[in-house]
Design an enzyme around this catalytic site. Structure first.
Site, short mmCIF file in Angstrom:
data_model
loop_
_atom_site.label_atom_id
_atom_site.label_comp_id
_atom_site.label_asym_id
_atom_site.label_seq_id
_atom_site.Cartn_x
_atom_site.Cartn_y
_atom_site.Cartn_z
CD GLU A 37 8.73 8.04 4.65
OE1 GLU A 37 8.96 6.67 4.32
OE2 GLU A 37 9.02 8.62 5.01
NE ARG A 264 1.70 -3.15 2.25
CZ ARG A 264 2.87 -2.84 2.58
NH1 ARG A 264 3.97 -3.26 1.94
NH2 ARG A 264 2.71 -1.59 3.44
CE LYS A 274 4.21 4.43 7.32
NZ LYS A 274 5.63 4.29 7.43
P1 ATP Z 1 3.52 2.50 3.82
O1 ATP Z 1 3.26 2.16 2.50
O2 ATP Z 1 2.08 2.49 4.02
O3 ATP Z 1 3.50 4.07 4.34
P2 ATP Z 1 6.08 0.84 4.56
O4 ATP Z 1 5.88 -0.47 3.94
O5 ATP Z 1 6.69 1.96 3.68
O6 ATP Z 1 3.99 1.60 4.30
P3 ATP Z 1 7.61 1.89 6.74
O7 ATP Z 1 7.49 2.42 7.81
O8 ATP Z 1 8.27 1.90 5.45
O9 ATP Z 1 6.15 1.25 6.06
O10 ATP Z 1 7.82 0.04 7.10
C1 ATP Z 1 8.59 -0.67 7.33
C2 ATP Z 1 8.90 -1.53 7.49
O11 ATP Z 1 8.14 -2.87 7.60
C3 ATP Z 1 9.10 -2.33 6.24
O12 ATP Z 1 10.51 -3.14 5.95
C4 ATP Z 1 8.54 -2.76 5.29
O13 ATP Z 1 8.22 -3.63 4.68
C5 ATP Z 1 7.09 -3.44 6.94
N1 ATP Z 1 6.06 -3.76 6.60
C6 ATP Z 1 4.86 -2.52 6.00
N2 ATP Z 1 3.91 -2.74 6.25
C7 ATP Z 1 3.56 -3.84 6.25
C8 ATP Z 1 3.06 -4.73 6.20
N3 ATP Z 1 1.44 -5.00 5.58
N4 ATP Z 1 3.00 -5.99 6.59
C9 ATP Z 1 4.59 -6.33 6.62
N5 ATP Z 1 5.04 -5.99 6.66
C10 ATP Z 1 5.24 -4.46 6.71
MG MG Z 2 8.46 2.01 3.51
#
Ligand code: ATP
Ligand code: MG
Length: 564
Positions: A37, A264, A274
């Site tokens: 995102e 994660r 984020k």
């Molecule tokens: P936040 O909830 O902090 O906004 P998010 O997981 O929603 O983080 P995205 O930009 O949607 O962030 O993540 C893109 C991809 O990266 C998704 O497939 C997510 O599962 C993966 N991802 C994000 N954070 C992690 C992490 N800490 N470890 C492994 N994969 C991750």
């Molecule tokens: Mg997300």
């Protein structure tokens, strides 16, 4: 498709793919995607997902799409869209074909919404957000049906169209899936599919839409439209998988990717959410998203990390289904290993103390040659200048030395790395008794060999005063002083654990002349001090800025083995 050459280690997801291929599933195709995102910069947790998704595509001759999950325009922007592409490329990966956006599918998503309505699988609901929450029930209690659940298909079609036309205010209506208000899985209790958002300008679609599809609805359809075979996501989506499958089972689409969850990455002494990273940036606790203390890819890059070290880290932590907190030492060890092999050696005096070599002719300058790397001849040599006045580090002289101190002491001798043996003859102090200079003498016969009958134990680094370049050096430490700032005690905020000493700036450092040619981001080992890189972005006044990537380990032992 991808430029990295390593093959990544196996894991339970790769084993599943092996099985699928053996069974002839998906016509032997493997297609993954990385779906960020664009509401922040990528961080080391994303790197785990990137290395997993792109690594699989690479090793199975498959494809990996980069798709922006841009259904929440309120927090998204183009800066993030651009930084994410830059960081994925920098990590060594190339996506297949064009960059995809979930917003590319807004029209199709809308049409699938119409299809669901026509089949009695979705309805427009007038409940407020609060009423929806209240009616949803709890883990123990089933939910209750919304009074709008039994609207006719015709009415729903007309209301959905009017939602799209902008005839209702934010929150006045939503489109919901009609699944099961008594489901033990709360995600299936008539989840919202569409909500109204006026007054936002979407970074891709502008003002074309005032209704936006929810992630849980958008994601499976986007995956299916792109022909994704394995949709890899983190564990918190496990409970959403039935909804992912429900959406694809209830629309006319002939692709059904398999969602697979993994844990994660959580890393000690930092935060990965984020929302929190945004807060650190917006409230000025760090310099920006690329502050070298941030766990972002941009921050790690500025800190001096290499893509290979980050990929190595992702391999070392592996892919599993169990949550854990990875030690910072693992990440540090990856970059140390890389830079130990690949970073040229240089001399840099971070806390200078002037040394005058009284028996060295005032006008004389010698050019000495020194290997760029002690084990790797192919890395060549560089020129060092030696002259009458040099700088050594303050910590390499002690007037009253502690036991076993091997560096310079009054009347003692020490080897200058790559150069001569000197003896300390006189200490010069200012009126406050502070040592401001040492007067030493050198033995001209000691270039590359020890003096007759004397064993010189200590080796210290130095730079020629007249040739050295001045620089600012930033010593970074962990951003938080608590290994798990997220798990902070009740009544405490993660920000209460910010480490006040996470940055120490040394403004008067002297570096050997060859460092004047360093390019932005270039990494070096400053002998006996650690690994450093020239900051990509900053000069301080007219001085270059070097960032410390990581400290050395066993430095002293290594130096002794090499015998200066
Ligand atoms: P936040 O909830 O902090 O906004 P998010 O997981 O929603 O983080 P995205 O930009 O949607 O962030 O993540 C893109 C991809 O990266 C998704 O497939 C997510 O599962 C993966 N991802 C994000 N954070 C992690 C992490 N800490 N470890 C492994 N994969 C991750
Ligand atoms: Mg997300």
């Amino acid at each position: 498709m991808s430029q990295t050459e390593e093959r990544r280690p196996s894991n339970f997801i790769r084993q599943l793919i092996d099985k699928d291929l053996a069974a002839g599933k998906n016509n032997g195709k493997v297609a993954t995607r990385f779906p960020p995102e664009p509401n922040g910069y990528l961080h080391i947790g994303h790197a785990k997902s990137i290395v997993l998704n792109f690594g699989i595509a690479q090793d199975y001759q498959g494809t990996c799409n980069l798709r922006f999950d841009d259904t929440n325009p309120h927090k998204e922007n183009v800066e993030f869209v651009e930084s994410i592409q830059k960081d994925v490329k920098w990590l060594g990966y190339e996506w297949s074909g064009k960059v995809y956006f979930a917003s590319d599918y807004f029209e199709m998503l809308y049409q699938y919404g119409v299809e669901l309505i026509k089949n009695g699988k979705a309805y427009v609901c007038d409940q407020t957000a609060e009423e929806i929450r209240e009616y949803r029930g709890t883990l123990k209690e089933p939910g209750r049906a919304s009074p709008f659940r039994e609207r006719s298909v015709e009415e729903n079609l007309s209301l959905f169209q009017k939602m799209r036309n902008g005839e209702y205010a934010d929150g006045q209506k939503v489109l919901r899936a009609k699944i099961d208000m008594a489901s033990p899985n709360i995600n299936l209790r008539d989840p919202t599919l569409y909500r109204i958002r006026h007054g936002v300008i979407h970074h891709q679609t502008g003002e074309a839409w005032c209704i936006y599809p929810m992630y849980d609805y958008t994601h499976p359809i986007s995956d299916a439209l792109e022909g994704i075979t394995h949709s890899l996501c983190t564990l918190e989506f496990e409970d959403h998988r039935p909804l992912y499958d429900w959406v694809l089972d209830n629309i006319s689409i002939d692709c059904h990717p398999q969602q697979i969850e993994f844990s994660r990455l959580n890393l000690e002494y930092t935060v990965m959410s984020k929302r929190k990273l945004t807060e650190l940036v917006d409230q000025g606790f760090v310099e920006g998203w690329d502050d070298p203390r941030m766990p972002t890819i941009a921050g790690l890059r500025r800190r001096g990390f290499t893509p290979a070290a980050i990929r190595d880290f992702c391999d070392r932590i592996g892919i599993t289904k169990s949550d854990n907190l990875v030690e910072m030492g693992v990440l540090e060890d990856c970059i140390r290993t890389d830079l130990n092999d690949n970073a040229p050696r240089r001399m840099a005096v971070l806390q200078p103390l002037k040394v005058v070599i009284t028996n060295y002719p005032g006008e004389q300058v010698e050019e000495l040659e020194s290997a760029n790397h002690p084990q790797n001849e192919a890395m060549g040599v560089r020129k060092l200048f030696f002259s009458r006045e040099i700088y050594i580090d303050r910590s390499d002289f002690e007037e009253i030395p502690p036991k076993k101190y091997k560096r310079l002491v009054p009347a003692g001798v020490v080897r200058l790395r790559n150069s001569y043996v000197i003896q300390c003859d006189e200490i010069i102090k200012d009126n406050n008794g502070e040592i401001i200079e040492l007067h030493c003498s050198y033995d001209p016969d000691t270039l590359g060999k020890n003096p007759e009958g004397v064993k010189v134990k200590g080796v210290i680094h130095w730079v020629s005063a007249q040739h050295a370049i001045q620089a600012e050096v930033r010593l970074y430490d962990r951003l938080f002083s608590h290994p798990n700032p997220d798990g902070a005690k009740e009544g405490k905020d993660y920000k209460d654990y910010l480490n006040p000493d996470s940055l120490r700036t040394l403004t008067h450092c002297y570096l050997e002349a060859s460092l004047g040619d360093a390019g932005p981001g270039e990494q070096f080992q400053f002998e006996r001090e650690g690994y450093f890189c020239l900051d990509e972005a900053h000069i301080s006044g007219d001085k270059p800025v070097f960032n410390r990537t990581v400290t050395l380990r066993d430095t002293w032992a290594r130096m002794e083995q090499q015998g200066g």
